[in-house]
Motif scaffolding. Structure first.
Motif, PDB file in Angstrom:
ATOM      1  N   ILE A 253      30.105  28.109  35.090  1.00  8.00           N
ATOM      2  CA  ILE A 253      30.499  26.441  35.020  1.00  8.00           C
ATOM      3  C   ILE A 253      29.650  25.891  34.039  1.00  8.00           C
ATOM      4  N   GLN A 254      28.354  26.070  33.644  1.00  9.54           N
ATOM      5  CA  GLN A 254      27.497  25.574  32.775  1.00  9.54           C
ATOM      6  C   GLN A 254      27.752  26.156  31.450  1.00  9.54           C
ATOM      7  N   GLY A 255      28.139  27.494  31.252  1.00 13.40           N
ATOM      8  CA  GLY A 255      28.514  28.031  30.115  1.00 13.40           C
ATOM      9  C   GLY A 255      29.833  27.812  29.554  1.00 13.40           C
ATOM     10  N   ILE A 256      30.811  27.992  30.164  1.00 15.24           N
ATOM     11  CA  ILE A 256      32.251  27.632  29.729  1.00 15.24           C
ATOM     12  C   ILE A 256      32.687  26.391  28.959  1.00 15.24           C
ATOM     13  N   PRO A 257      31.911  25.207  29.044  1.00 18.77           N
ATOM     14  CA  PRO A 257      32.249  24.306  28.023  1.00 18.77           C
ATOM     15  C   PRO A 257      31.930  25.018  26.708  1.00 18.77           C
ATOM     16  N   ASN A 258      30.909  25.466  26.341  1.00 21.40           N
ATOM     17  CA  ASN A 258      30.364  25.893  25.104  1.00 21.40           C
ATOM     18  C   ASN A 258      31.367  27.001  24.500  1.00 21.40           C
ATOM     19  N   VAL A 259      31.638  27.968  25.672  1.00 23.91           N
ATOM     20  CA  VAL A 259      32.467  29.025  25.154  1.00 23.91           C
ATOM     21  C   VAL A 259      33.675  28.601  24.594  1.00 23.91           C
ATOM     22  N   ALA A 260      34.352  27.547  25.452  1.00 22.91           N
ATOM     23  CA  ALA A 260      35.711  27.047  24.913  1.00 22.91           C
ATOM     24  C   ALA A 260      35.677  26.425  23.489  1.00 22.91           C
ATOM     25  N   LYS A 261      34.390  25.987  23.037  1.00 21.44           N
ATOM     26  CA  LYS A 261      34.256  25.449  21.525  1.00 21.44           C
ATOM     27  C   LYS A 261      34.581  26.874  20.560  1.00 21.44           C
ATOM     28  N   VAL A 262      34.564  28.007  20.973  1.00 15.93           N
ATOM     29  CA  VAL A 262      34.596  29.068  19.842  1.00 15.93           C
ATOM     30  C   VAL A 262      35.962  29.949  20.404  1.00 15.93           C
ATOM     31  N   THR A 263      36.635  29.620  21.504  1.00 16.40           N
ATOM     32  CA  THR A 263      37.746  30.480  21.549  1.00 16.40           C
ATOM     33  C   THR A 263      39.129  29.633  21.546  1.00 16.40           C
ATOM     34  N   LYS A 264      40.121  30.372  21.286  1.00 21.54           N
ATOM     35  CA  LYS A 264      41.591  29.728  21.415  1.00 21.54           C
ATOM     36  C   LYS A 264      41.918  29.745  22.645  1.00 21.54           C
ATOM     37  N   GLY A 265      41.577  30.549  23.742  1.00 19.58           N
ATOM     38  CA  GLY A 265      42.080  30.577  25.125  1.00 19.58           C
ATOM     39  C   GLY A 265      41.179  31.493  25.761  1.00 19.58           C
ATOM     40  N   LEU A 266      41.157  30.694  27.152  1.00 16.87           N
ATOM     41  CA  LEU A 266      40.050  31.235  28.134  1.00 16.87           C
ATOM     42  C   LEU A 266      40.994  31.638  29.427  1.00 16.87           C
ATOM     43  N   THR A 267      40.705  32.829  29.943  1.00 18.85           N
ATOM     44  CA  THR A 267      41.525  33.104  31.047  1.00 18.85           C
ATOM     45  C   THR A 267      40.700  33.854  32.259  1.00 18.85           C
ATOM     46  N   LEU A 268      40.639  33.242  33.374  1.00 11.93           N
ATOM     47  CA  LEU A 268      39.917  33.894  34.453  1.00 11.93           C
ATOM     48  C   LEU A 268      40.826  34.453  35.526  1.00 11.93           C
ATOM     49  N   TYR A 269      40.721  35.816  35.881  1.00 12.37           N
ATOM     50  CA  TYR A 269      41.579  36.371  36.919  1.00 12.37           C
ATOM     51  C   TYR A 269      40.610  36.612  37.866  1.00 12.37           C
ATOM     52  N   ALA A 270      40.606  35.767  38.828  1.00 16.21           N
ATOM     53  CA  ALA A 270      39.972  35.886  40.129  1.00 16.21           C
ATOM     54  C   ALA A 270      40.428  36.350  41.344  1.00 16.21           C
ATOM     55  N   SER A 271      39.395  37.097  42.182  1.00 10.56           N
ATOM     56  CA  SER A 271      40.227  37.805  43.548  1.00 10.56           C
ATOM     57  C   SER A 271      39.008  37.788  44.588  1.00 10.56           C
ATOM     58  N   LYS A 272      39.494  37.421  45.723  1.00 10.81           N
ATOM     59  CA  LYS A 272      38.548  37.642  46.887  1.00 10.81           C
ATOM     60  C   LYS A 272      38.575  39.213  47.411  1.00 10.81           C
ATOM     61  N   ASN A 273      39.387  40.088  46.899  1.00 13.23           N
ATOM     62  CA  ASN A 273      39.315  41.530  47.389  1.00 13.23           C
ATOM     63  C   ASN A 273      39.141  42.403  46.444  1.00 13.23           C
ATOM     64  N   ASP A 274      38.536  42.167  45.399  1.00  9.39           N
ATOM     65  CA  ASP A 274      38.182  43.153  44.271  1.00  9.39           C
ATOM     66  C   ASP A 274      36.996  43.819  44.749  1.00  9.39           C
ATOM     67  N   LYS A 275      36.941  45.125  44.885  1.00  8.99           N
ATOM     68  CA  LYS A 275      35.835  45.854  45.531  1.00  8.99           C
ATOM     69  C   LYS A 275      34.659  45.776  44.829  1.00  8.99           C
ATOM     70  N   ALA A 276      34.621  45.923  43.320  1.00  7.86           N
ATOM     71  CA  ALA A 276      33.613  45.933  42.571  1.00  7.86           C
ATOM     72  C   ALA A 276      32.887  44.719  42.602  1.00  7.86           C
ATOM     73  N   LEU A 277      33.379  43.461  42.721  1.00  9.81           N
ATOM     74  CA  LEU A 277      32.972  42.180  42.701  1.00  9.81           C
ATOM     75  C   LEU A 277      32.529  41.900  44.262  1.00  9.81           C
ATOM     76  N   GLN A 278      32.905  42.337  45.267  1.00 11.91           N
ATOM     77  CA  GLN A 278      32.338  42.191  46.665  1.00 11.91           C
ATOM     78  C   GLN A 278      31.095  43.099  46.642  1.00 11.91           C
ATOM     79  N   LEU A 279      31.055  44.131  46.117  1.00 16.31           N
ATOM     80  CA  LEU A 279      29.852  45.032  46.060  1.00 16.31           C
ATOM     81  C   LEU A 279      28.684  44.033  45.312  1.00 16.31           C
ATOM     82  N   SER A 280      29.005  43.731  44.161  1.00 19.57           N
ATOM     83  CA  SER A 280      28.041  42.765  43.314  1.00 19.57           C
ATOM     84  C   SER A 280      27.643  41.670  44.372  1.00 19.57           C
TER      85      SER A 280
END
Length: 503
Positions: free
Chosen positions: A389-416
């Motif tokens: 959340i802290q980093g995204i405002p700066n990232v938005a300054k150098v990108t035309k578009g920002l997309t977040l694909y979020a999931s509560k079921n992603d195995k790799a993410l749940q492991l992490s």
């Protein structure tokens, strides 16, 4: 007036344009524009496109002799002179799928003969074998209509792409999977050298290209690999079958300057950089990149940035430190891609790869020469929620578009999440919903299954839909909802705060 006419005639004779000048006529100038005009005449099988510098009989024989090869030699991208003798000039001509050596024989008046002796299919490493084009056409195959399409040595299930990595090169002997192997002599001549693999240890940046074969029965959203299991400390696995499984054909490296030059020779203006996640070996990263590029049918140039992950669940902290130390390496790679002449650079980052991408772009935004990209696509980012959340405002300054694909079921993410001590991750979807920020397109894809890009994902249709959504985003930069399966939440008449995938 008569005197002026005489002077003009005298001048014409001196420069070889007047009647009776004979040997005073200068040889035709054979340069790149002329060669490309001749090439287009062959590509189109059109005598009317042939330049006047080619003798009429020579033009007729040339078009007739190479008529069968006109499809193979279609497209005329560039021509470079390689040698010149008294009456012979040799050019290397780049076509859409092959490059060939053309020889031009001249006298004092015209090009009297054009011979195409060898060709090879264009590869990223420039290591394809040279094939004689002697008129027998034994190296060609035809489609059902009888038209020449490709050489029999070209496997249309091979996908090639570039890579840059700050992993350490393996000391093992190179082992190639399947045929055909790279031509080591040609590869060495072009500065490319074969390597076996890259480990999970850290090193300086290396650059190269990989070649992967995608199996005939490949399904979108899957990486078909041999079956493997570990029982009581013993590993059991099925035999690799190139008809059924992804196969790594070759890994070749080259120095940075030659890598940038090869990128620029692709003739494309769009590049897609993929940054893999935690617990990923170099080969796994290669297969994942091949799957995504193949499934998306991406029309630009694909680049894998592979950072030093050991590919082990128990190495989470090592991987995290490696990711944190890879910020400058990723920025360096983006700068090299930009040097190669790409106008649009998109990044797909998966899992812990987002830690690198977000950190790199947020830092770049604070410098005097920020790195600008088109789309940053963050798939199930394994990043501390607050840091994200802290980093995204700066990232938005150098990108035309920002997309977040979020999931509560992603195995790799749940492991992490478990390994990280259950600290909320940016790509998770808790009870209160996913992260929603200004300028960020958030899409909850929890219902698509348990792996976003999927190794052996079991939800074919839903994976295809998400890949379709990605394809539209990359090609058009269009805001969601891009598909009927992706809908705003909350639903109308309320204003949507984010989007959900609904199968």
């Amino acid at each position: 007036m008569p005197r002026i006419s005489s002077l003009l005639l005298y001048s014409a004779i001196l420069i070889g344009l007047g009647p009776g000048s004979g040997s005073c006529i200068a040889k035709p100038i054979i340069d790149e524009p002329l060669v490309l005009r001749i090439c287009e005449a062959l590509s189109q099988s059109d005598p009317g496109r042939m330049p006047e510098a080619v003798a009429p009989e020579a033009a007729r024989k040339f078009l007739e002799h190479y008529r069968v090869d006109s499809k193979l030699l279609r497209g005329c991208r560039a021509a470079t002179q390689t040698r010149s003798a008294e009456n012979r000039t040799i050019f290397r001509v780049e076509h859409d799928v092959v490059e060939a050596y053309w020889q031009f024989y001249t006298d004092n008046n015209f090009i009297q003969q054009i011979v195409i002796e060898h060709y090879r299919y264009v590869t990223l490493a420039g290591d394809g074998p040279w094939i004689p084009l002697s008129g027998s056409h034994s190296g060609l195959i035809t489609d059902r209509g009888g038209d020449t399409v490709f050489g029999s040595n070209l496997d249309r299930n091979i996908i090639e792409f570039f890579f840059a990595t700050n992993r350490k090169e393996s000391n093992a002997r190179p082992v190639l999977e399947g045929d055909p192997p790279p031509n080591s002599v040609a590869g060495a001549a072009n500065g490319w050298t074969l390597v076996s693999d890259y480990t999970g240890e850290r090193a300086g940046l290396s650059f190269g290209a990989v070649r992967v074969r995608v199996p005939e029965g490949h399904q979108i959203g899957k990486v078909e690999l041999p079956w493997s299991a570990e029982i009581f400390g013993l590993t059991f696995e099925s035999k690799s079958d190139p008809e059924k499984h992804f196969a790594l054909r070759s890994i070749q490296k080259v120095d940075e300057a030659a890598w940038i030059k090869s990128l620029s020779r692709s003739g494309k203006k769009r590049a897609l950089i993929f940054v893999h996640g935690f617990n990923t070996s170099f080969r796994d990263a290669v297969f994942r990149t091949a799957q995504i590029a193949w499934d998306l049918q991406f029309g630009g140039t694909t680049v894998l940035f592979s950072w030093p992950s050991r590919g082990e669940v128990t190495s989470y902290l090592y991987d995290k430190d490696s990711a944190l130390g890879s910020r400058d390496a990723l920025l360096h790679v983006i700068a090299d891609v930009r040097k190669a002449g790409f106008d649009q650079i998109d990044i797909i980052a998966h899992s812990m790869g987002n830690l690198i991408a977000v950190d790199a772009l947020a830092h770049s935004a604070t410098t005097n020469s920020p790195t600008a990209i088109a789309q940053l696509i963050m798939a199930a980012p394994d990043v501390d929620r607050d840091i994200f959340i802290q980093g995204i405002p700066n990232v938005a300054k150098v990108t035309k578009g920002l997309t977040l694909y979020a999931s509560k079921n992603d195995k790799a993410l749940q492991l992490s999440k478990r390994v990280a001590g259950d600290i909320p991750r940016a790509g998770d979807v808790p009870e209160g919903g996913p992260i929603v920020l200004p300028g960020l397109w958030t899409i909850d894809v929890s219902l698509m299954g348990d792996e976003l890009f999927g190794l052996n994902h079991n939800t074919f249709a839903s994976t295809r839909s998400v890949l379709n959504d990605l394809a539209i985003l990359l090609n058009e930069g269009k805001a969601p909802p891009r598909l009927v399966e992706i809908r705003g939440f909350p639903e109308p008449p309320l204003k949507a705060a984010y989007f959900r995938y609904v199968p």
